[in-house]
Write an enzyme that holds these catalytic residues in place. Structure first.
Site: not given
Ligand SMILES: [Zn+2]
Length: 690
Positions: A29-30, A33, A77-78, A108, A110, A112, A131, A189, A241, A305, A329, A423, A426, A441, A446
């Site tokens: 990462d350094a 960067d 939509s499917l 594939e 699906k 969400d 979409r 997606e 996709y 598909k 599904k 409550c 209390c 409350c 409390c």
């Molecule tokens: Zn309370």
């Protein structure tokens, strides 16, 4: 110079791809960067070579949420299949439509998430849309640009650094074409990995907003932010996709289109398979259904598909759905159990929430013992009673919900729960308001609220006091050692030691953690106060405007109301908080909270302290510092007049080295840079390290 900039951009793009798309980083990462910084500096020195597809330009200006844009062709939509019989019906329709010709399927997962469309012109990302309703989507280009897995520029010719030729195959030719379609549109997606949802929700809750119920809502909410910098802070990812349009190119198969998209630099889901028969499709479904819990992102089924594009065209589409694809599904996760009791929880702001205590039941791999009933209104609308048998559901949702009450199973012994007028902790009479469903409350003293307030004060987004969890807080409050957050700071090690299940070492560490939190920057302290509607974002805005909590506490309602992005709702709660909590503020000041001391220094950047150890010196922070994030450490140094950079060079005065410091430490040793250990650093900051 232009060549140098171009080379550097190419190199960064290559490593961005390795990291975010292939998940096979080749450099630290350094080092990454360092490349980014070098590019930033070059671009600054040569603004004439600035380009919107530069890797430095992921978060840019401009409206993050734009106008409604028509889709090139509707994002349909499917059709859904919910069981094997329905899937077989789909296959029969396909077979009839193709006159009995052999069919190859591609399956594939699906995902969400949120469907988006990405448009590239000459290889450059020019527009990203949601979409929407399928015909029109929202322009969310600025937000989508912040997602590292979305290439701002496609890989053309040779892939950077690899010397690999781009293989765009034309059907039937198989030859290589080292080119990128002048106009290209793909669909995919956007999602948030399951295990990152809690990170996003912590941010939300700190901002006084309701947590997202599931990763899908989180992804959709994050992409549709008004502020692209918030989107940038969310752990969003994408799988592409569909190759919707590629000017001058044609593909024979969906699998070919997928391969081409990968070659162009898009991230495609690796679990795609080709099948010669429907039986293969069913086996794929069964295999992934069994493994669905292990998939690191939410998958609600599979997409089937027809692989051949010619056959897809032959089958065509209805006005809503293509006839050549269906989604098969997965069933929702459900379990049946019984409500044994209904309890009421009191939140930090006094809101009473009814909770169903359930006969423990296994659901989607977890044992569920309770479920929220949200509020009094929901309880009565659903007519949920103690003793009821209920269907618990977790359909992609992380928090299980009561999907249905099985009223036919009632025996007559069920008891209607009467929402308390007092409550439960209390005993103060509750307050019902006409403008909201919440019942509260209103007793400021409390104990239930106090425990929640302390937990919030200690939470990661606020003062980040490790080791101060709910059980500890209950002990401290119940023994009356702590009656407000300021009392935490007067705790003595030997007192804490006497608590049950508390050893010397944990007591010592807890006191140290509490002590360190005094150095927290003002916005964290402001978040910690837990003022209604004031979360992380608002806190930052307020502090950046007022510079200090002292100044903010003196602000008038009128002054706050006129502030952009603050508005009357927040203004009202802020003013009310400071009017009611002067004693607490005085206590925190007396304790020595840094954020109260620095009023003068923070009023203006020109007035930073010039007499501190840090002033005028350059620091690099590396490794993990116990109890404080690197970002907070940097803020503390800057507040004291120091400069913080991210790489060790000859100009670095000190390297602050926490645990596991890594390559920067080696570099500092090499250059003979002075090294400050974490404890020495805390000492210089003026916070007790031990
Ligand atoms: Zn309370």
């Amino acid at each position: 110079m232009k060549t140098k900039i171009d080379k550097l951009r190419e190199l960064i793009r290559y490593h961005e791809r390795k990291y975010y798309i292939d998940a096979q980083p080749e450099i630290s990462d350094a080092s990454f960067d360092a490349f980014m910084r070098e590019l930033e500096e070059l671009e600054k020195a040569h603004p004439e070579f600035m380009s919107p597809d530069s890797p430095t330009q992921r978060v840019g200006g401009g409206a993050a949420l734009g106008s409604r844009m028509p889709h090139r062709n509707p994002m349909l939509s499917l059709d859904n299949s919910y069981d094997e019989a329905e899937l077989r019906e789909f296959a029969e329709r396909v077979g009839r439509g193709l006159g009995g010709a052999p069919v190859e399927y591609v399956t594939e997962l699906k995902i969400d998430g949120l469907g988006v469309s990405l448009l590239y012109e000459n290889g450059i990302l020019v527009r990203g849309t949601t979409r929407g309703d399928g015909e029109f989507g929202e322009d969310v280009t600025a937000n989508l640009r912040t997602i590292h897995a979305i290439p701002l520029r496609l890989v053309g010719g040779a892939a950077a650094g690899e010397g690999q030729a781009l293989a765009l195959r034309e059907p039937g030719k198989g030859g290589d074409i080292n080119d990128i379609p002048p106009v290209l549109e793909v669909r995919g997606e956007v999602f948030i990995p399951k295990h990152r949802l809690d990170v996003v929700n912590a941010q939300r809750e700190a901002a006084g907003e309701l947590p997202f119920a599931n990763p899908r809502n989180a992804a959709a909410g994050s992409v549709r932010m008004l502020d692209a910098s918030i989107t940038a802070s969310r752990p969003l990812d994408i799988f592409v996709y569909t190759l919707n349009y590629a000017e001058g190119f044609e593909f024979a198969k969906q699998t070919e289109a997928l391969e081409t998209m990968k070659t162009l630099g898009f991230k495609c889901n690796p679990h795609t398979e080709r099948h010669d028969s429907l039986e293969g499709v069913i086996a794929y479904y069964q295999r992934w259904l069994a493994k669905r819990e292990e998939i690191p992102y939410d998958v609600d089924g599979i997409v089937v598909k027809v692989n051949s594009i010619a056959q897809q065209e032959q089958l065509g589409a209805t006005s809503k759905q293509p006839r050549w694809a269906t989604s098969y599904k997965f069933p929702a996760h459900q379990a049946i159990t019984r409500i044994e009791k209904i309890g009421v929880q009191v939140g930090r702001t006094g809101v009473l929430t009814p909770v169903a205590l359930l006969k423990p039941v296994k659901l989607a791999g977890a044992t569920i013992t309770n479920a929220t009933l949200h509020n009094e209104q929901e309880l009565s609308t659903k007519d949920v009673r103690i003793g009821d048998t209920v269907v618990l559901e977790r359909a992609g949702d992380v928090i299980p919900k009561i999907a249905a009450v099985l009223k036919e199973r009632r025996t007559g012994d069920e008891v209607v729960f009467n929402f308390p007028d007092q409550c439960p902790t209390c005993g103060t009479p509750v307050k019902r308001s006409e403008t909201e469903v919440a019942v509260r409350c209103v007793n400021a003293a409390c104990v239930a609220q106090l425990k929640r307030r302390i937990a919030h004060w200690a939470s990661r987004d606020a003062l980040a006091i490790e080791g101060l969890g709910p059980a500890r807080i209950t002990q401290l409050v119940d023994t009356q050692m702590v009656c407000d957050v300021a009392d935490l700071y007067t705790l003595k090690e030997d007192e804490v030691c006497r608590l049950e299940r508390m050893g010397q070492a944990s007591a010592k560490s807890l006191i140290r953690q509490i002590e360190r939190s005094k150095a927290a920057p003002p916005e964290k302290v402001l978040i910690g106060f837990g003022i209604l509607h004031v979360g992380g974002h608002a806190a930052e805005q307020l502090i950046s405007h007022f510079s200090s909590i002292n100044a903010l506490s003196r602000a008038s309602l009128e002054e706050l109301e006129t502030l952009y992005k603050i508005g009357p709702r927040i203004a009202g709660t802020v003013v009310a908080f400071f009017a009611q909590n002067q004693p607490l503020l005085q206590k925190l000041k007396a304790i020595g909270f840094h954020c109260f001391e620095e009023t003068a220094a923070r009023r203006s950047d020109l007035l930073v302290a010039t007499d501190s150890f840090f002033s005028g010196k350059t620091f690099v922070v590396t490794g993990s510092l116990q109890g404080i994030t690197r970002a907070d450490a940097s803020a503390q140094i800057k507040a004291r007049g120091g400069k913080v950079t991210s790489s060790v060079t000859g100009k670095t005065d000190y390297l602050i080295a926490g645990e596991s410091p890594g390559s920067k430490y080696d570099k500092a040793r090499e250059l003979g840079t002075q090294i400050l250990a974490a404890d020495e650093f805390f000492e210089k900051l003026g916070v007790a390290a031990e």
